[in-house]
Write an enzyme that holds these catalytic residues in place. Structure first.
Site, PDB file in Angstrom:
ATOM      1  N   LYS A  56       6.243   9.257  -9.607  1.00 39.32           N
ATOM      2  CA  LYS A  56       6.539   7.840  -9.876  1.00 39.32           C
ATOM      3  C   LYS A  56       6.565   7.562 -11.373  1.00 39.32           C
ATOM      4  O   LYS A  56       7.300   6.691 -11.830  1.00 39.32           O
ATOM      5  CB  LYS A  56       5.524   6.932  -9.173  1.00 39.32           C
ATOM      6  CG  LYS A  56       5.728   6.890  -7.663  1.00 39.32           C
ATOM      7  CD  LYS A  56       5.066   5.685  -7.032  1.00 39.32           C
ATOM      8  CE  LYS A  56       5.452   5.561  -5.563  1.00 39.32           C
ATOM      9  NZ  LYS A  56       4.735   4.518  -4.860  1.00 39.32           N
TER      10      LYS A  56
ATOM     11  N   LYS B 155      13.010  13.188   0.339  1.00 42.52           N
ATOM     12  CA  LYS B 155      12.368  12.437   1.429  1.00 42.52           C
ATOM     13  C   LYS B 155      13.111  11.129   1.686  1.00 42.52           C
ATOM     14  O   LYS B 155      13.608  10.513   0.747  1.00 42.52           O
ATOM     15  CB  LYS B 155      10.933  12.153   0.958  1.00 42.52           C
ATOM     16  CG  LYS B 155      10.041  11.442   1.896  1.00 42.52           C
ATOM     17  CD  LYS B 155       8.734  11.072   1.213  1.00 42.52           C
ATOM     18  CE  LYS B 155       8.882   9.771   0.461  1.00 42.52           C
ATOM     19  NZ  LYS B 155       7.645   9.060   0.163  1.00 42.52           N
TER      20      LYS B 155
ATOM     21  N   LYS C 152      12.186   4.083   1.307  1.00 38.97           N
ATOM     22  CA  LYS C 152      12.658   2.702   1.336  1.00 38.97           C
ATOM     23  C   LYS C 152      13.107   2.239  -0.047  1.00 38.97           C
ATOM     24  O   LYS C 152      13.785   1.235  -0.169  1.00 38.97           O
ATOM     25  CB  LYS C 152      11.609   1.754   1.928  1.00 38.97           C
ATOM     26  CG  LYS C 152      10.225   1.846   1.364  1.00 38.97           C
ATOM     27  CD  LYS C 152       9.262   0.987   2.181  1.00 38.97           C
ATOM     28  CE  LYS C 152       7.849   1.257   1.829  1.00 38.97           C
ATOM     29  NZ  LYS C 152       6.777   1.488   2.470  1.00 38.97           N
TER      30      LYS C 152
HETATM   31  P1  TYM Z   1       4.098   4.046   2.168  1.00 42.29           P
HETATM   32  O1  TYM Z   1       4.189   2.571   2.242  1.00 42.29           O
HETATM   33  O2  TYM Z   1       4.856   4.740   1.083  1.00 42.29           O
HETATM   34  O3  TYM Z   1       4.524   4.689   3.535  1.00 42.29           O
HETATM   35  C1  TYM Z   1       3.939   4.253   4.750  1.00 42.29           C
HETATM   36  C2  TYM Z   1       3.734   5.446   5.667  1.00 42.29           C
HETATM   37  O4  TYM Z   1       4.990   6.052   5.963  1.00 42.29           O
HETATM   38  C3  TYM Z   1       4.929   7.438   5.706  1.00 42.29           C
HETATM   39  N1  TYM Z   1       6.258   7.889   5.236  1.00 42.29           N
HETATM   40  C4  TYM Z   1       6.967   8.851   5.831  1.00 42.29           C
HETATM   41  N2  TYM Z   1       6.725   9.627   6.903  1.00 42.29           N
HETATM   42  C5  TYM Z   1       7.684  10.512   7.263  1.00 42.29           C
HETATM   43  N3  TYM Z   1       8.863  10.669   6.591  1.00 42.29           N
HETATM   44  C6  TYM Z   1       9.137   9.912   5.511  1.00 42.29           C
HETATM   45  N4  TYM Z   1      10.302  10.058   4.879  1.00 42.29           N
HETATM   46  C7  TYM Z   1       8.178   8.945   5.084  1.00 42.29           C
HETATM   47  N5  TYM Z   1       8.137   8.045   4.069  1.00 42.29           N
HETATM   48  C8  TYM Z   1       6.948   7.404   4.185  1.00 42.29           C
HETATM   49  C9  TYM Z   1       3.874   7.592   4.618  1.00 42.29           C
HETATM   50  O5  TYM Z   1       3.339   8.904   4.581  1.00 42.29           O
HETATM   51  C10 TYM Z   1       2.870   6.546   5.035  1.00 42.29           C
HETATM   52  O6  TYM Z   1       1.997   7.069   6.026  1.00 42.29           O
HETATM   53  N6  TYM Z   1      -0.345   4.955   0.026  1.00 42.29           N
HETATM   54  C11 TYM Z   1       0.315   4.580   1.269  1.00 42.29           C
HETATM   55  C12 TYM Z   1      -0.177   3.229   1.793  1.00 42.29           C
HETATM   56  C13 TYM Z   1      -1.658   3.149   1.930  1.00 42.29           C
HETATM   57  C14 TYM Z   1      -2.457   3.772   2.931  1.00 42.29           C
HETATM   58  C15 TYM Z   1      -3.784   3.390   2.633  1.00 42.29           C
HETATM   59  C16 TYM Z   1      -2.168   4.607   4.010  1.00 42.29           C
HETATM   60  C17 TYM Z   1      -2.478   2.436   1.105  1.00 42.29           C
HETATM   61  N7  TYM Z   1      -3.749   2.586   1.530  1.00 42.29           N
HETATM   62  C18 TYM Z   1      -4.860   3.836   3.428  1.00 42.29           C
HETATM   63  C19 TYM Z   1      -3.246   5.055   4.800  1.00 42.29           C
HETATM   64  C20 TYM Z   1      -4.558   4.662   4.503  1.00 42.29           C
HETATM   65  C21 TYM Z   1       1.811   4.460   1.021  1.00 42.29           C
HETATM   66  O7  TYM Z   1       2.254   4.256  -0.076  1.00 42.29           O
HETATM   67  O8  TYM Z   1       2.572   4.497   2.130  1.00 42.29           O
END
Ligand code: TYM
Length: 330
Positions: free
Chosen positions: A113, A195, A198
């Site tokens: 990032k 990957k 969004k």
């Molecule tokens: P975020 O918002 O980027 O993504 C949300 C969840 O989606 C999964 N994900 C994917 N899984 C499969 N293929 C993909 N292409 C893909 N893109 C995203 C991510 O692995 C995630 O599970 N840091 C986290 C949010 C968070 C969180 C937490 C999660 C904050 N605190 C505590 C669990 C526990 C994040 O940025 O997810």
């Protein structure tokens, strides 16, 4: 009772990748006995990169309605917004003070990032993992369903929990990541070496859960594949096709080998058409429910009750932590 917890950032339309990586395993766990699910909208994490106020507000609401539309069962699941439970910031600070700059600088997501941030890299981007650790440790979560890209953040959460427990005595449960074999890393439809994300500037790379059905179908039909025309799962030599087979498998619960068998005499065109229809049905079902929730007064009630329960759990844990460290008077 096992506690399952996960968070999703409201930083854009949520994608099929988010669904398959995080929501699908969550729904799977929701079906088991003796589980309680805590699901939150990670808005504090979203502001580690610049956000526009009105957009952030609408993304939060949209994500809440989508999570409900995906099938959260409110008898077992509690939905809340991270910034409405201030204990996250409070334990986040404690976790920051127990993290080392070197270990945070080594985080892959920080390094990725950082190079994308032209307007300056916020300190929050570096201290993101201790906040995420706080999110999880506040609730003594047993299982954290996430996609593959969050594995490293779960590892540092475990390290921080263990470090704190060793220093101050048993305080936190050490959580386990819950990562499915199929769907934990869905790739971009336009470039299968990346990957699905969004925040991708090319909308052909991802399917949003709110995409127009015909647009979504077209994205599948024009997904990048090789020209071999044999339906075979082979991640190294056929990354684009293998990604589509993975999506097919995750949405239909069919084994990869069963899909290869079904399509052994077929063309890519036929396979993509079938997958486009599967995705069309899947999205139609979610969008119907989304349209109900987004205009329903129930949403506020659901989010209030989620917030109150989360605060109840989190404030107790925080008090225990402050006491162990020697903060304040009690
Ligand atoms: P975020 O918002 O980027 O993504 C949300 C969840 O989606 C999964 N994900 C994917 N899984 C499969 N293929 C993909 N292409 C893909 N893109 C995203 C991510 O692995 C995630 O599970 N840091 C986290 C949010 C968070 C969180 C937490 C999660 C904050 N605190 C505590 C669990 C526990 C994040 O940025 O997810």
């Amino acid at each position: 009772m096992r506690r399952v917890l996960t968070g999703i950032q409201p930083s854009g339309h949520i994608t099929l990748g988010n669904y398959l990586g995080a929501i699908r395993p969550l729904l799977e766990l929701q079906n088991e006995d003796d589980v309680e699910l805590l699901v939150f909208i990670a808005d504090l994490h979203a502001i580690t990169v610049p956000q526009e106020r009105a957009k952030l507000r609408s993304n939060i609401k949209e994500l809440a309605a989508l999570l409900l539309a995906c099938g959260l069962d409110l008898n077992k699941s509690h939905l809340f917004i991270q910034s409405e439970v201030p204990c996250h910031n409070q334990l986040g600070w404690v976790m920051e003070c127990n993290s080392y700059i070197g270990e945070l600088e080594r985080m892959t997501q920080f390094k990725d990032k950082k190079v994308k941030q032209v307007d300056g890299v916020s300190a929050g981007l570096l201290t993101y993992p201790p906040l995420m650790a706080a999110d999880i440790l506040l609730y003594d979560a047993d299982l954290v369903p996430v996609g593959e890209d969050q594995k490293q953040h779960l590892e540092i959460t475990r390290d921080l929990a263990t470090r704190f427990n060793n220093k101050y005595g048993e305080t936190f449960k050490v959580p386990e990541a819950y990562i499915l074999k199929t769907g934990a890393r869905i790739m971009s439809l336009a470039d299968p070496s990346k990957k699905m994300s969004k925040s991708d500037s090319n909308p052909k790379g991802y399917i949003s859960l709110l995409d127009d059905i015909n647009v979504a179908k077209k994205k599948i039909k024009s997904a990048v594949t090789d020209s071999d025309n044999k339906i075979k799962f082979d991640k190294d030599n056929k990354p684009g096709l293998s990604n589509l087979i993975t999506i097919y498998s995750a949405l239909t619960n069919k084994e990869l080998s069963d899909i290869e068998n079904i399509y052994q005499d077929s063309t890519y065109q036929k396979f993509k058409e079938d997958l486009a229809n599967i995705i069309g049905d899947f999205l139609t079902n979610i969008q119907d429910k989304y349209n109900y929730y987004i205009s329903s007064d129930n949403m506020d009630l659901i989010l209030n009750s989620g917030r109150d329960l989360a605060y109840h759990y989190a404030s107790r844990k925080l008090q225990k932590v402050y006491h162990k460290i020697g903060l304040g008077r009690y």
